[in-house]
Structure formats: structure tokens, C-alpha cells
Design an enzyme around this catalytic site. Structure first.
Site, short mmCIF file in Angstrom:
data_model
loop_
_atom_site.label_atom_id
_atom_site.label_comp_id
_atom_site.label_asym_id
_atom_site.label_seq_id
_atom_site.Cartn_x
_atom_site.Cartn_y
_atom_site.Cartn_z
CB SER A 156 -75.43 -88.54 -67.18
OG SER A 156 -75.28 -90.00 -66.92
CE1 TYR A 166 -70.83 -89.36 -63.88
CE2 TYR A 166 -73.36 -90.15 -63.90
CZ TYR A 166 -71.65 -89.42 -64.16
OH TYR A 166 -72.01 -88.81 -65.42
N1 NAP Z 1 -69.25 -92.17 -70.78
C1 NAP Z 1 -70.32 -92.35 -70.63
O1 NAP Z 1 -71.35 -94.07 -70.15
C2 NAP Z 1 -71.39 -91.90 -69.66
C3 NAP Z 1 -72.56 -91.61 -69.91
C4 NAP Z 1 -73.31 -90.79 -69.96
C5 NAP Z 1 -72.96 -88.69 -68.96
N2 NAP Z 1 -71.19 -88.61 -69.36
C6 NAP Z 1 -71.18 -87.93 -69.12
O2 NAP Z 1 -70.07 -87.63 -70.33
C7 NAP Z 1 -68.29 -86.31 -70.14
C8 NAP Z 1 -67.29 -86.78 -71.05
O3 NAP Z 1 -67.38 -88.00 -69.75
P1 NAP Z 1 -66.61 -89.86 -71.06
O4 NAP Z 1 -67.58 -90.32 -70.93
O5 NAP Z 1 -65.94 -88.24 -72.65
O6 NAP Z 1 -64.99 -89.53 -70.39
P2 NAP Z 1 -63.61 -89.50 -70.09
O7 NAP Z 1 -63.38 -90.63 -71.41
O8 NAP Z 1 -63.45 -90.32 -68.57
O9 NAP Z 1 -62.82 -87.99 -70.23
C9 NAP Z 1 -63.23 -87.45 -69.70
C10 NAP Z 1 -62.61 -85.68 -69.84
O10 NAP Z 1 -63.06 -84.61 -68.75
C11 NAP Z 1 -61.87 -84.42 -68.33
N3 NAP Z 1 -61.42 -84.09 -66.71
C12 NAP Z 1 -61.86 -84.76 -65.53
N4 NAP Z 1 -61.08 -84.54 -64.96
C13 NAP Z 1 -60.87 -82.52 -64.90
C14 NAP Z 1 -60.52 -82.36 -64.20
N5 NAP Z 1 -60.59 -82.04 -62.92
N6 NAP Z 1 -60.29 -80.98 -65.24
C15 NAP Z 1 -60.44 -80.25 -66.38
N7 NAP Z 1 -60.57 -81.66 -67.11
C16 NAP Z 1 -60.89 -82.36 -66.54
C17 NAP Z 1 -60.43 -85.40 -69.23
O11 NAP Z 1 -59.33 -84.90 -69.04
P3 NAP Z 1 -58.38 -85.04 -68.39
O12 NAP Z 1 -57.97 -85.84 -67.92
O13 NAP Z 1 -56.85 -84.42 -69.48
O14 NAP Z 1 -58.13 -83.58 -67.53
C18 NAP Z 1 -61.29 -86.17 -69.65
O15 NAP Z 1 -60.70 -84.84 -71.37
C19 NAP Z 1 -68.53 -86.24 -68.40
O16 NAP Z 1 -69.58 -85.15 -67.22
C20 NAP Z 1 -69.55 -87.92 -68.15
O17 NAP Z 1 -70.00 -87.71 -66.39
C21 NAP Z 1 -70.71 -90.06 -69.92
#
Ligand code: NAP
Length: 272
Positions: A156, A166
Site C-alpha cells: 500500500s 497497518y
Molecule cells: N482498497 C484500498 O484502498 C487498498 C489500498 C491499498 C492497499 N490495499 C490492500 O489491497 C489488498 C486487497 O484489499 P481489498 O481492497 O481488495 O479489500 P477487500 O475488498 O476487503 O478484500 C479483502 C480480501 O481478503 C480476504 N481475506 C481477509 N481476511 C482473510 C483471511 N484471514 N484469510 C484469507 N483471506 C482473507 C477477503 O476474503 P474473505 O473475507 O472471503 O476471506 C477478501 O477476498 C489488501 O492487502 C489491502 O491491504 C487496499
């Protein structure tokens, strides 16, 4: 695009098999789901990992019918060590090799370190640091032996500021991946830390974070972020920051004194 078409495309790295396979963690939502769709569109077979089996099976069916690829579902809570080891074993497979590993699963921490119960902090650490370490080790050692492969670790822009645990977890992912990329140079295997800014996914809602005041200019779209990540991984970049505006932010953060990087975060905490 027809299955396998990608393997004939220009600028394509060598993969273990003519039908390459991508294993994506956190594939049930957000960026992970988008990675699955974009790789499937290119003809990759998939291994989809997350806790919510119903969503993974739906996505597997969709990718099969739209793009003609095969998608395995691996339901796993990556915080659970035994479940994580099952996924690591799949990554190490030599019969059904993984060509691209995307360590994407993550979560947001709404509360600060002292307000959070320790178990919540430990689970976040295990998911965003330990699982990335274990699966990267499984992939890097296996891919290195084979002489090909790509690892994308989703970090991130928060990894460049001092915004609580985080940020600390994502700083680990960025620095770890940069070091891994250097170690793997010349082996045919690449490692890329993807550092997006705010992206429209389920992330903020799941973390109960209020982002209603953020201007639209601050937001990225998942398809653009993933497209950039895949291209930068293929280009062998150690760090991928999608969008010119966030590249400017990261450039600026590298220039200003560290006390100023901490300042806005401390001020925001005091206002709450
Ligand atoms: N969105 C943003 O603004 C942003 C910005 C920078 C970085 N990121 C990073 O991008 C990545 C993806 O995030 P996203 O934005 O796509 O979030 P999201 O829409 O909330 O998706 C998160 C995913 O992680 C899975 N997950 C959560 N806990 C888990 C566990 N204990 N075991 C296995 N899977 C798990 C969830 O699936 P289940 O609940 O089905 O397990 C879901 O598929 C993350 O690493 C986040 O830190 C996001």
C-alpha cells in the site's frame, strides 16, 4: 480472449506450462477478484484462495464459463497456520505448478494499536506479514528451481507513512519484496510490491472506516490498479505504484523529513 492466447502474446515471460496458473489470495472480493478476472481473461488457470467458499465457487464458475479456464477453489483462513500450510503446499506443487502468486488478502484496522485487542493485531500481522512471508518462500524457492515465475505482494502507499500497525505491516511487505526482488535478480523469477492508494473495494466498509470526506481524486479503480500491477510485474519492477498522482505522493514522501511524515497521522489521531 481464448484460453492460452496469452502465452503467445508479446512481452510474455516464460511460464512452466503453456496454460499458466495464477494463485490469488483474497480472491473473493476487491483487488483479488479483479486479479482473478484479468488473469482468466488472458487464459490463465486459477487457484482462488479466501475464507468465503461460496464467493470463490461463484467466481470459479464465472471464469470457467466466460474465459474457458479452470479455477480451483481453496477455502482457507490464512491466519490459521494449518490452513496457510495447505496453501503453501499447493504453491510448492511441481505437478501443477503455480506461475504467478498474488499475495493480496488483507484487512484494515480501524482502531489504533492501544485500542485494539492484541488478538486483532496478531491476526492482522499473521495475515498481512506472516502469510506473505510463508507463501513467498514457498513460491520463490519453487520458482527459482524452475527458473521462472512472478510474485506480486499487495502492499500500500501506507507503507511509506507512519500510520499505525497497518502501515507497519505494509512497510514490511514493501521492504521484504524489494529485498526478495534483488535476491531473485537473474533467476527468471520476479517479485513486485504493489502499492496502491485508496481504491474502491470492500476494504473500508469491512474495516468500518469512514472515508466519506475523501475527494474523488484520491480514489483509484480496481481494474486500473490490477492492470498496472500485472504490467509492472512483467516489466520486472520491484515496486509498483499505480497512477501518476500517487507516484507523485510517494516521491514527495521520500523527500520530506520523517517528522513531517508522522505529523499528519499524529494530528488525525488527536482529532478523534
Ligand atoms: N482498497 C484500498 O484502498 C487498498 C489500498 C491499498 C492497499 N490495499 C490492500 O489491497 C489488498 C486487497 O484489499 P481489498 O481492497 O481488495 O479489500 P477487500 O475488498 O476487503 O478484500 C479483502 C480480501 O481478503 C480476504 N481475506 C481477509 N481476511 C482473510 C483471511 N484471514 N484469510 C484469507 N483471506 C482473507 C477477503 O476474503 P474473505 O473475507 O472471503 O476471506 C477478501 O477476498 C489488501 O492487502 C489491502 O491491504 C487496499
Amino acid at each position: 480472449m481464448a484460453k492460452g492466447a496469452r502465452s503467445a502474446a508479446a512481452n510474455t515471460p516464460a511460464y512452466a506450462c503453456c496454460m499458466p496458473t495464477a494463485l490469488i489470495t483474497g480472491a473473493s472480493a476487491g483487488l483479488g477478484l479483479e486479479f482473478a478476472r484479468q488473469y482468466a481473461e488472458e487464459g490463465f488457470d486459477l487457484v482462488l484462495v479466501a475464507r468465503t467458499g461460496s464467493r470463490l465457487h461463484e467466481l470459479a464458475e464465472e471464469c470457467g464459463s466466460r474465459f474457458g479456464v479452470t479455477a480451483e477453489v481453496l477455502v482457507a483462513d490464512l491466519v490459521d497456520r494449518a490452513a496457510l500450510e495447505r496453501v503453501a503446499e499447493r504453491v510448492r506443487s511441481t505437478e501443477a505448478p503455480i506461475d504467478v502468486l498474488v499475495n493480496n488478502a488483507g484487512l484494515g484496522l480501524k482502531k489504533s494499536f492501544t485500542e485494539n485487542p492484541l488478538e486483532r493485531e496478531e491476526a492482522a500481522f499473521d495475515l498481512m506479514c506472516r502469510a506473505v512471508l510463508v507463501l513467498s518462500h514457498a513460491a520463490a524457492t519453487t520458482m527459482k528451481g524452475r527458473g521462472s515465475g512472478e510474485i506480486i505482494n499487495v502492499s500500500s502507499v501506507a507503507s511509506f507513512i507512519a500510520g499505525g500497525t497497518y502501515s507497519a505491516a505494509k512497510a514490511y511487505v514493501t521492504v521484504f519484496t524489494e529485498g526478495l526482488a534483488t535476491e531473485l535478480a537473474g533467476t527468471g523469477v520476479t517479485a513486485t510490491a504493489l502499492c496502491p492508494g485508496f481504491t474502491h473495494t470492500e476494504f473500508h466498509e469491512r474495516g468500518e472506516m469512514d472515508v466519506s470526506n475523501l475527494p474523488e481524486i484520491a480514489w483509484l479503480n480496481a481494474p486500473d490498479v490490477v492492470r498496472t500491477a500485472i504490467a509492472d510485474s512483467r516489466a520486472g519492477k520491484a515496486v509498483s505504484v499505480p497512477s501518476v498522482r500517487y507516484q507523485a505522493v510517494v516521491g514527495l514522501l521520500g523527500l520530506i523529513p520523517r517528522s513531517l511524515v508522522r505529523g499528519p497521522v499524529v494530528a488525525a489521531r488527536r482529532r478523534r
